[in-house]
Design a protein around this motif. Structure first.
Motif, PDB file in Angstrom:
ATOM      1  N   ILE A 148       0.873  -1.180   0.000  1.00  0.00           N
ATOM      2  CA  ILE A 148       0.000   0.000   0.000  1.00  0.00           C
ATOM      3  C   ILE A 148       0.908   1.228   0.000  1.00  0.00           C
ATOM      4  O   ILE A 148       1.758   1.371   0.873  1.00  0.00           O
ATOM      5  N   ASN A 152       3.284  10.258  -3.548  1.00  0.00           N
ATOM      6  CA  ASN A 152       4.425  11.099  -3.921  1.00  0.00           C
ATOM      7  C   ASN A 152       5.408  10.413  -4.876  1.00  0.00           C
ATOM      8  O   ASN A 152       5.934  11.055  -5.772  1.00  0.00           O
ATOM      9  N   LYS A 175      -1.678  -1.943  -4.000  1.00  0.00           N
ATOM     10  CA  LYS A 175      -2.671  -0.862  -4.082  1.00  0.00           C
ATOM     11  C   LYS A 175      -1.945   0.482  -4.100  1.00  0.00           C
ATOM     12  O   LYS A 175      -1.378   0.909  -3.096  1.00  0.00           O
ATOM     13  N   GLY A 208      -8.329   3.937   0.706  1.00  0.00           N
ATOM     14  CA  GLY A 208      -7.820   3.283   1.903  1.00  0.00           C
ATOM     15  C   GLY A 208      -8.888   2.451   2.585  1.00  0.00           C
ATOM     16  O   GLY A 208      -8.652   1.303   2.974  1.00  0.00           O
ATOM     17  N   GLY A 212      -7.841  -0.638   0.717  1.00  0.00           N
ATOM     18  CA  GLY A 212      -6.615  -0.838   1.511  1.00  0.00           C
ATOM     19  C   GLY A 212      -6.885  -1.701   2.732  1.00  0.00           C
ATOM     20  O   GLY A 212      -6.160  -2.663   3.021  1.00  0.00           O
ATOM     21  N   PHE A 226       3.597  -1.089   3.964  1.00  0.00           N
ATOM     22  CA  PHE A 226       2.855   0.167   3.846  1.00  0.00           C
ATOM     23  C   PHE A 226       3.792   1.356   3.869  1.00  0.00           C
ATOM     24  O   PHE A 226       4.709   1.419   4.698  1.00  0.00           O
ATOM     25  N   GLY A 228       3.133   5.595   3.965  1.00  0.00           N
ATOM     26  CA  GLY A 228       2.093   6.616   3.961  1.00  0.00           C
ATOM     27  C   GLY A 228       2.160   7.449   5.214  1.00  0.00           C
ATOM     28  O   GLY A 228       3.184   7.495   5.899  1.00  0.00           O
ATOM     29  N   GLY A 229       1.035   8.072   5.522  1.00  0.00           N
ATOM     30  CA  GLY A 229       0.986   8.993   6.649  1.00  0.00           C
ATOM     31  C   GLY A 229       0.841   8.257   7.980  1.00  0.00           C
ATOM     32  O   GLY A 229       0.587   7.051   8.036  1.00  0.00           O
ATOM     33  N   LYS A 235      -3.495   2.916  11.681  1.00  0.00           N
ATOM     34  CA  LYS A 235      -4.707   2.125  11.435  1.00  0.00           C
ATOM     35  C   LYS A 235      -4.311   0.747  10.858  1.00  0.00           C
ATOM     36  O   LYS A 235      -4.826  -0.294  11.276  1.00  0.00           O
ATOM     37  N   VAL A 236      -3.391   0.767   9.906  1.00  0.00           N
ATOM     38  CA  VAL A 236      -2.931  -0.484   9.300  1.00  0.00           C
ATOM     39  C   VAL A 236      -2.308  -1.382  10.375  1.00  0.00           C
ATOM     40  O   VAL A 236      -2.570  -2.593  10.432  1.00  0.00           O
ATOM     41  N   GLY A 252       5.918   9.054   8.348  1.00  0.00           N
ATOM     42  CA  GLY A 252       6.339  10.431   8.116  1.00  0.00           C
ATOM     43  C   GLY A 252       7.680  10.773   8.734  1.00  0.00           C
ATOM     44  O   GLY A 252       8.339   9.952   9.367  1.00  0.00           O
ATOM     45  N   GLY A 253       8.068  12.023   8.552  1.00  0.00           N
ATOM     46  CA  GLY A 253       9.316  12.513   9.128  1.00  0.00           C
ATOM     47  C   GLY A 253       9.283  14.013   9.324  1.00  0.00           C
ATOM     48  O   GLY A 253       8.395  14.709   8.805  1.00  0.00           O
ATOM     49  N   LEU A 412      13.130   9.608  10.978  1.00  0.00           N
ATOM     50  CA  LEU A 412      13.347   8.970   9.673  1.00  0.00           C
ATOM     51  C   LEU A 412      14.760   9.228   9.138  1.00  0.00           C
ATOM     52  O   LEU A 412      15.481   8.291   8.809  1.00  0.00           O
TER      53      LEU A 412
HETATM   54  P1  NAD Z   1      -1.867   8.168   3.301  1.00  0.00           P
HETATM   55  O1  NAD Z   1      -1.514   7.485   4.563  1.00  0.00           O
HETATM   56  O2  NAD Z   1      -3.069   9.015   3.247  1.00  0.00           O
HETATM   57  O3  NAD Z   1      -2.048   7.116   2.126  1.00  0.00           O
HETATM   58  C1  NAD Z   1      -1.064   6.148   1.821  1.00  0.00           C
HETATM   59  C2  NAD Z   1      -1.739   4.921   1.281  1.00  0.00           C
HETATM   60  O4  NAD Z   1      -2.446   4.281   2.327  1.00  0.00           O
HETATM   61  C3  NAD Z   1      -2.762   5.198   0.196  1.00  0.00           C
HETATM   62  O5  NAD Z   1      -2.685   4.168  -0.784  1.00  0.00           O
HETATM   63  C4  NAD Z   1      -4.091   5.119   0.942  1.00  0.00           C
HETATM   64  O6  NAD Z   1      -5.170   4.775   0.124  1.00  0.00           O
HETATM   65  C5  NAD Z   1      -3.784   4.033   1.954  1.00  0.00           C
HETATM   66  N1  NAD Z   1      -4.571   4.069   3.176  1.00  0.00           N
HETATM   67  C6  NAD Z   1      -4.981   5.145   3.867  1.00  0.00           C
HETATM   68  N2  NAD Z   1      -5.682   4.752   4.961  1.00  0.00           N
HETATM   69  C7  NAD Z   1      -5.675   3.394   4.963  1.00  0.00           C
HETATM   70  C8  NAD Z   1      -6.238   2.398   5.825  1.00  0.00           C
HETATM   71  N3  NAD Z   1      -6.960   2.711   6.904  1.00  0.00           N
HETATM   72  N4  NAD Z   1      -6.033   1.102   5.521  1.00  0.00           N
HETATM   73  C9  NAD Z   1      -5.315   0.750   4.429  1.00  0.00           C
HETATM   74  N5  NAD Z   1      -4.805   1.646   3.561  1.00  0.00           N
HETATM   75  C10 NAD Z   1      -4.966   2.958   3.828  1.00  0.00           C
HETATM   76  O7  NAD Z   1      -0.549   8.988   2.892  1.00  0.00           O
HETATM   77  P2  NAD Z   1      -0.376   9.977   1.672  1.00  0.00           P
HETATM   78  O8  NAD Z   1      -1.054  11.252   2.020  1.00  0.00           O
HETATM   79  O9  NAD Z   1      -0.733   9.301   0.387  1.00  0.00           O
HETATM   80  O10 NAD Z   1       1.216  10.169   1.659  1.00  0.00           O
HETATM   81  C11 NAD Z   1       1.877  11.108   2.407  1.00  0.00           C
HETATM   82  C12 NAD Z   1       2.500  10.472   3.639  1.00  0.00           C
HETATM   83  O11 NAD Z   1       3.350   9.397   3.290  1.00  0.00           O
HETATM   84  C13 NAD Z   1       3.377  11.444   4.405  1.00  0.00           C
HETATM   85  O12 NAD Z   1       3.085  11.430   5.764  1.00  0.00           O
HETATM   86  C14 NAD Z   1       4.791  10.932   4.170  1.00  0.00           C
HETATM   87  O13 NAD Z   1       5.699  11.247   5.154  1.00  0.00           O
HETATM   88  C15 NAD Z   1       4.585   9.475   4.004  1.00  0.00           C
HETATM   89  N6  NAD Z   1       5.686   8.915   3.215  1.00  0.00           N
HETATM   90  C16 NAD Z   1       6.600   8.134   3.858  1.00  0.00           C
HETATM   91  C17 NAD Z   1       7.671   7.602   3.143  1.00  0.00           C
HETATM   92  C18 NAD Z   1       8.707   6.755   3.832  1.00  0.00           C
HETATM   93  O14 NAD Z   1       9.407   6.014   3.165  1.00  0.00           O
HETATM   94  N7  NAD Z   1       8.834   6.801   5.136  1.00  0.00           N
HETATM   95  C19 NAD Z   1       7.790   7.843   1.783  1.00  0.00           C
HETATM   96  C20 NAD Z   1       6.837   8.647   1.164  1.00  0.00           C
HETATM   97  C21 NAD Z   1       5.774   9.164   1.898  1.00  0.00           C
END
Ligand code: NAD
Length: 492
Positions: A148, A152, A175, A208, A212, A226, A228-229, A235-236, A252-253, A412
């Motif tokens: 997932i 970016n 996904k 999500g 997701g 995973f 993401g944020g 939640k995951v 995040g970082g 991070l």
């Molecule tokens: P997001 O968490 O909103 O979404 C990321 C993915 O998770 C999407 O595919 C979304 O559909 C899915 N998702 C959201 N809620 C979910 C759930 N409850 N269950 C399963 N899947 C779910 O993040 P975003 O806004 O797309 O991306 C920005 C964030 O990602 C920032 O906080 C950034 O720091 C982080 N990020 C981290 C890295 C890393 O390697 N550490 C790299 C890039 C981005």
């Protein structure tokens, strides 16, 4: 007229079972340029069933060497199709096409590296502490892996998971973000061209909640990788824990970039700009907290303003543009709100405005912004903006810098700029972050692990460490004892 793409399940192109679609928007124009199926639990189930069946099919029976060759071949196809992949990904996320093209070519190398690693995953003969027994370990694939990913860097961040998971012999249900669904569907076509058997790689496109979460909770998905944020990651993790499922989380970082008075300041200034303003700050590893040693503060800020004031904002498809739009409308609103927070807490030394009008498309542009007079208790110093916003703090010496740098819930990445080897080593050992860059920033490679301390995540991507996230280890005991064992008393 927007173009329609279908989901990819079991090497077939299919609509969502609901028959519903959703739009993918071009962040520059704000217009829908593609439509993808709105996948739900039923689509996820089909994809997972296909992936599970593939474990027992030709893929599961393939030698690790042949598997590695297929993975390598996929890399060559990614490289050969880099322009198309970069074009669709840049349409979706609004990043500079030139930068995305470089990123896609680099993505190919993840598949070369992990293709090469596939037949080097080996157990060990264990010098066991008992007589007349032979013990060895073997590594086995976990089975179906769910990936997932965020908007970016869709392809690259998916490759960080998929390449090692395939090398380990697993199958995938991927996904992409609902904001950037298209590039993984183009990637799926390359899996067919490379000759992967059906079910090895599947892509579902949804949100999500409906899609997701269905991946995370599906009983046949054994590991969820995973990125993401914070909120989504937590939640995951909660859902996975309920099902006793392994996860890797790249979250995040708010990474400190620390410049000492003995650094090469011209190089450091360029490195700081790369750290925060390239990709419009929309990168997890952004060096969004700049820590400056007191004696160089004013001079260094002047340097940053001088460089930043020359940055060209505009259409990411144009080759001379250096800063593109914010990728999504919700993200744009978030960045603007943090600029307002910064203005209320600190001094806006540069930028701080939204750009609209001719050349700025739908107007989703925030100027590269520099806040000075920031203290570590401010929100602008502690919270992830994920945009072109730099918070500048002052420090006295190494220990003061470490105190400020480590006083945050994230861990991070970090940067240190100095000519002193002693300082570089002292800081590298004490910074609580998964990556420390000395006299460079934002370097990544398939050969070395990447991941977070503290709230920035769990597990590592990159290098040999990443493969281990997708393996089970089995301990095999073979008795060489011909004496009759006592049926009731176990010998220790
Ligand atoms: P997001 O968490 O909103 O979404 C990321 C993915 O998770 C999407 O595919 C979304 O559909 C899915 N998702 C959201 N809620 C979910 C759930 N409850 N269950 C399963 N899947 C779910 O993040 P975003 O806004 O797309 O991306 C920005 C964030 O990602 C920032 O906080 C950034 O720091 C982080 N990020 C981290 C890295 C890393 O390697 N550490 C790299 C890039 C981005």
């Amino acid at each position: 007229m927007s173009k329609r793409y279908q989901q990819f399940i079991n090497n077939e192109w299919v609509d969502a079972q609901s028959g519903e679609w959703f739009d993918s928007l071009d962040p520059f124009s704000g217009e829908a340029w593609a439509q993808v199926p709105l996948s739900n639990e039923q689509d996820v189930d089909c994809a997972v069933q296909a992936a599970a069946a593939a474990m027992d099919g030709p893929w599961g029976k393939m030698s690790a060497t042949d598997r590695g060759m297929l993975i390598h071949k996929l890399g060559t196809l990614i490289d050969a199709n880099a322009n198309e992949l970069a074009e669709v990904e840049s349409m979706d996320n609004g990043k500079l096409k030139s930068e995305v093209a470089g990123q896609v070519r680099y993505t190919a190398k993840y598949f070369y590296y992990y293709g090469g690693l596939a037949d080097k995953i080996q157990g060990a003969v264990i010098p066991i502490d008992k007589p007349k027994v032979f013990n060895y370990t073997r590594y086995e694939p976990v089975g179906v892996v769910g990936t997932i990913t965020p908007w970016n860097s869709s392809l690259l961040l998916t490759a960080w998971k998929v390449a090692p998971a395939l090398a380990a012999g697993n199958t995938i249900v991927a996904k992409p973000s609902e904001h950037t669904p298209v590039s993984l569907l183009v990637l799926a076509r390359l899996f067919v061209e490379a000759g992967f058997p059906p079910g090895v790689f599947n892509v579902v496109t949804g949100f999500g909640k409906g899609c997701g979460e269905a991946i995370v909770t599906h009983p046949l998905v054994k590991v969820v990788a995973f990125t993401g944020g914070d909120e989504g990651g937590r939640k995951v993790n909660e859902l996975a824990a309920k099902h006793l499922k392994r996860v890797t989380l790249e979250l995040g970082g708010k990474s400190p970039n620390i410049v000492f008075d003995d650094a090469d300041l011209a190089r450091a200034a360029n490195g700081v700009i790369t750290g925060i303003f390239s990709a419009g700050g929309q990168t997890c590893m952004a060096g969004s907290r700049l820590l400056l040693q007191e004696s160089i503060h004013d001079e260094f800020v002047e340097r940053l303003i001088d460089i930043t004031s020359k940055a060209k904002l505009g259409d990411p498809k144009l080759s001379d543009v250096q800063v593109g739009p914010v990728a999504t409308k919700p993200q744009f609103d978030k960045v603007v709100s943090y600029v307002d927070i910064g203005k209320s807490e600190a001094t806006c030394a540069f930028g701080g405005n939204v750009r609209t009008g001719p050349g700025f498309g739908a107007g989703q542009f925030v100027e590269p912004t520099i806040f000075t007079g920031v203290t570590n208790d401010m929100r602008i110093a502690q919270e992830e903006v994920f945009g072109p916003v730099l918070a500048v703090l002052k420090f006295k010496d190494e220990d003061d810098a470490l105190r400020i740098a480590n006083d945050i819930r994230f861990g991070l990445a970090s940067g240190v700029w100095t000519r002193s080897l002693h300082r570089a080593m002292y800081m590298s050992e004490r910074l609580k972050a998964g990556t420390v860059w000395v006299n460079n920033y934002r370097s990544t490679s398939f050969t070395t692990p990447f991941g977070g301390y503290k709230d920035s995540g769990l597990g590592r991507e990159g290098g040999i460490e990443a493969v281990k996230e997708f393996l089970e280890v089995k301990s095999v005991w073979i008795s060489t004892d011909l004496d009759m064992p006592d049926p009731f008393v176990r010998k220790y």
